[in-house]
Design an enzyme around this catalytic site. Structure first.
Site, PDB file in Angstrom:
ATOM      1  N   ILE A 110     -12.148   2.511  -1.114  1.00 37.40           N
ATOM      2  CA  ILE A 110     -11.734   2.845  -2.482  1.00 37.40           C
ATOM      3  C   ILE A 110     -12.444   4.134  -2.946  1.00 37.40           C
ATOM      4  O   ILE A 110     -13.607   4.345  -2.632  1.00 37.40           O
ATOM      5  CB  ILE A 110     -12.074   1.659  -3.418  1.00 37.40           C
ATOM      6  CG1 ILE A 110     -11.216   0.462  -3.017  1.00 37.40           C
ATOM      7  CG2 ILE A 110     -11.856   2.011  -4.889  1.00 37.40           C
ATOM      8  CD1 ILE A 110     -11.750  -0.860  -3.483  1.00 37.40           C
ATOM      9  N   LEU A 114      -8.414   8.543   0.408  1.00 45.54           N
ATOM     10  CA  LEU A 114      -7.512   8.077   1.470  1.00 45.54           C
ATOM     11  C   LEU A 114      -6.306   7.327   0.907  1.00 45.54           C
ATOM     12  O   LEU A 114      -5.591   6.641   1.641  1.00 45.54           O
ATOM     13  CB  LEU A 114      -8.273   7.190   2.468  1.00 45.54           C
ATOM     14  CG  LEU A 114      -9.493   7.838   3.138  1.00 45.54           C
ATOM     15  CD1 LEU A 114     -10.148   6.877   4.115  1.00 45.54           C
ATOM     16  CD2 LEU A 114      -9.093   9.130   3.856  1.00 45.54           C
ATOM     17  N   GLY A 115      -6.108   7.443  -0.386  1.00 46.07           N
ATOM     18  CA  GLY A 115      -4.890   6.881  -0.991  1.00 46.07           C
ATOM     19  C   GLY A 115      -4.930   5.381  -1.208  1.00 46.07           C
ATOM     20  O   GLY A 115      -3.876   4.736  -1.208  1.00 46.07           O
ATOM     21  N   SER A 117      -5.412   3.630  -3.892  1.00 44.86           N
ATOM     22  CA  SER A 117      -4.672   3.172  -5.078  1.00 44.86           C
ATOM     23  C   SER A 117      -3.172   3.334  -4.871  1.00 44.86           C
ATOM     24  O   SER A 117      -2.388   2.427  -5.186  1.00 44.86           O
ATOM     25  CB  SER A 117      -5.157   3.881  -6.349  1.00 44.86           C
ATOM     26  OG  SER A 117      -4.769   5.223  -6.354  1.00 44.86           O
ATOM     27  N   SER A 119      -1.546   3.425  -2.058  1.00 41.33           N
ATOM     28  CA  SER A 119      -1.096   2.535  -1.002  1.00 41.33           C
ATOM     29  C   SER A 119      -0.956   1.087  -1.518  1.00 41.33           C
ATOM     30  O   SER A 119       0.045   0.407  -1.220  1.00 41.33           O
ATOM     31  CB  SER A 119      -2.101   2.654   0.140  1.00 41.33           C
ATOM     32  OG  SER A 119      -2.066   1.586   0.970  1.00 41.33           O
ATOM     33  N   ASP A 160       0.545  11.361  -3.083  1.00 44.32           N
ATOM     34  CA  ASP A 160      -0.059  10.121  -2.592  1.00 44.32           C
ATOM     35  C   ASP A 160       0.985   9.009  -2.466  1.00 44.32           C
ATOM     36  O   ASP A 160       1.131   8.399  -1.400  1.00 44.32           O
ATOM     37  CB  ASP A 160      -1.190   9.654  -3.512  1.00 44.32           C
ATOM     38  CG  ASP A 160      -2.472  10.449  -3.304  1.00 44.32           C
ATOM     39  OD1 ASP A 160      -2.385  11.543  -2.722  1.00 44.32           O
ATOM     40  OD2 ASP A 160      -3.547   9.988  -3.730  1.00 44.32           O
TER      41      ASP A 160
HETATM   42  O1  PMV Z   1      -7.003  10.901  -5.377  1.00 42.94           O
HETATM   43  P1  PMV Z   1      -7.114  11.633  -4.091  1.00 42.94           P
HETATM   44  O2  PMV Z   1      -8.493  11.875  -3.669  1.00 42.94           O
HETATM   45  O3  PMV Z   1      -6.235  11.020  -3.025  1.00 42.94           O
HETATM   46  O4  PMV Z   1      -6.540  13.123  -4.336  1.00 42.94           O
HETATM   47  C1  PMV Z   1      -5.214  13.352  -4.650  1.00 42.94           C
HETATM   48  C2  PMV Z   1      -4.852  14.762  -4.361  1.00 42.94           C
HETATM   49  C3  PMV Z   1      -4.933  15.750  -5.512  1.00 42.94           C
HETATM   50  O5  PMV Z   1      -4.216  16.898  -5.065  1.00 42.94           O
HETATM   51  C4  PMV Z   1      -6.348  16.127  -5.802  1.00 42.94           C
HETATM   52  C5  PMV Z   1      -4.292  15.193  -6.778  1.00 42.94           C
HETATM   53  C6  PMV Z   1      -2.784  15.075  -6.737  1.00 42.94           C
HETATM   54  O6  PMV Z   1      -2.245  14.421  -7.622  1.00 42.94           O
HETATM   55  O7  PMV Z   1      -2.136  15.647  -5.857  1.00 42.94           O
END
Ligand code: PMV
Length: 327
Positions: A110, A114-115, A117, A119, A160
């Site tokens: 978490i 690595l996505g 939330s 996922s 994501d």
């Molecule tokens: O929440 P993370 O760490 O998976 O980052 C998402 C990627 C960003 O480009 C920072 C935010 C987005 O909404 O694309």
């Protein structure tokens, strides 16, 4: 008429890494992401009582609510994303959700980029859609997962939820994507910095930099977009060494925006000193994870483990979200 709903449904969705273009993707530049072989899972059972039972295995939490109203008002705020998901599904029903047990679990760290939330959001929506036979296709699942993501991040790019829905290697820009299918396998070493991050803090930091130095920041973000475009070509031709160079340049640009840190830099140095072609932070930065590519990632993984870092060797998840059902 009472529908004969499923008795048990299980859905899985992959986590993701952003190979190129995190942050710049928020401003409409292209990015490249990869669905990975770490999964989140949502199980939903029909139960005999009228209750809604929620089991959040990774948080060691068990909730029992007498009805939907109690669930929506009493599920703690730290799980507001799940609450949003339940609301979104309930809006599509003719009767309030009841008689169910929902279990969410994930093998994805978490707050690590690595996505986790996105996922779990995709797995939750997909499981509900099948459980109540709502007939959602992947586009709809991804759209609702995006609504859930907004609860946490405000204005996510959508990369994501899209990657956790479709898996594969994706070229993503402005909520549109295509699969890069020339390369069937890509091994990526993920190293956890040991610091969990908050995406919104990193996003705010870059938003402020953009206000303060608009021209300069625009050029850096634009360069990141160009790197993602070049990276697509290198992925198509399978030139991992060139891909590595591009990763290193992308890392330099991310560092120039202030979202790298000394642990990310340390991991990158260890990776490059031990034969990696490229290494960079992935996701929001300020902690989270580093990704590296190269020929002998198992050896690199051992070296990093000896230095106390947790690593995961992952491949492309070619499936995206998957559903199993038992009537
Ligand atoms: O929440 P993370 O760490 O998976 O980052 C998402 C990627 C960003 O480009 C920072 C935010 C987005 O909404 O694309």
């Amino acid at each position: 008429m009472v529908k004969n709903f499923n008795q048990f449904v299980s859905a899985t969705a992959p986590g993701k890494v952003i190979l190129f273009g995190e942050h710049s993707v928020v401003y409409g530049y292209p990015a490249i992401s990869m669905g990975i072989s770490l999964l989140s899972k949502c199980n939903i059972w029909r139960i005999d009582s009228n209750k809604i039972v929620i089991e959040l295995t990774d948080f060691n939490k068990h909730f029992e609510f007498k009805d939907l109203n109690q669930c929506l008002s009493e599920l703690p705020n730290e799980f507001k994303q799940i609450k949003k998901g339940i609301e979104l599904i309930n809006n599509k029903m003719t009767e309030d959700i009841k008689n169910i047990k929902i279990e969410l679990r994930s093998s994805i760290l978490i707050g690590s980029g690595l996505g986790s939330s996105a996922s779990t959001a995709v797995a939750l929506i997909a499981a509900f859609s099948k459980f109540y036979e709502l007939g959602m296709d992947n586009e709809k699942i991804s759209q609702l997962a995006y609504e859930m993501e907004k609860i946490i991040h405000g204005t996510p790019s959508g990369i994501d939820n899209t990657t956790c829905t479709y898996g594969n290697l994706l070229y993503f820009q402005n909520k549109k994507y295509h699969i890069i299918d020339n390369l069937k396998d890509l091994e990526v070493l993920i190293t956890y910095t040991g610091i969990s991050h908050k995406t919104s803090i990193a996003i705010d930091q870059i938003r402020n930099l953009r206000k303060q130095f608009p021209d300069l920041t625009h050029k850096i973000l634009n360069n990141m977009g160009e790197i993602a475009e070049s990276a697509e070509q290198e992925l198509k031709s399978g030139n991992l060494e060139n891909l590595g160079y591009l990763m290193n340049i992308n890392q330099g640009l991310l560092a120039s925006l202030g979202i790298s840190n000394h642990i990310i830099a340390e991991i990158n140095d260890i990776a490059l000193e031990n034969g990696a072609f490229g290494s960079k932070l992935t996701g929001a930065g300020l902690g989270g994870c580093v990704i590296s590519i190269g020929n002998d990632l198992e050896n690199l993984s051992h070296i990093l483990n000896e230095k106390g870092f947790k690593t995961f060797l992952v491949n492309i998840n070619p499936h995206g979200v998957k559903i199993n059902e038992w009537k």
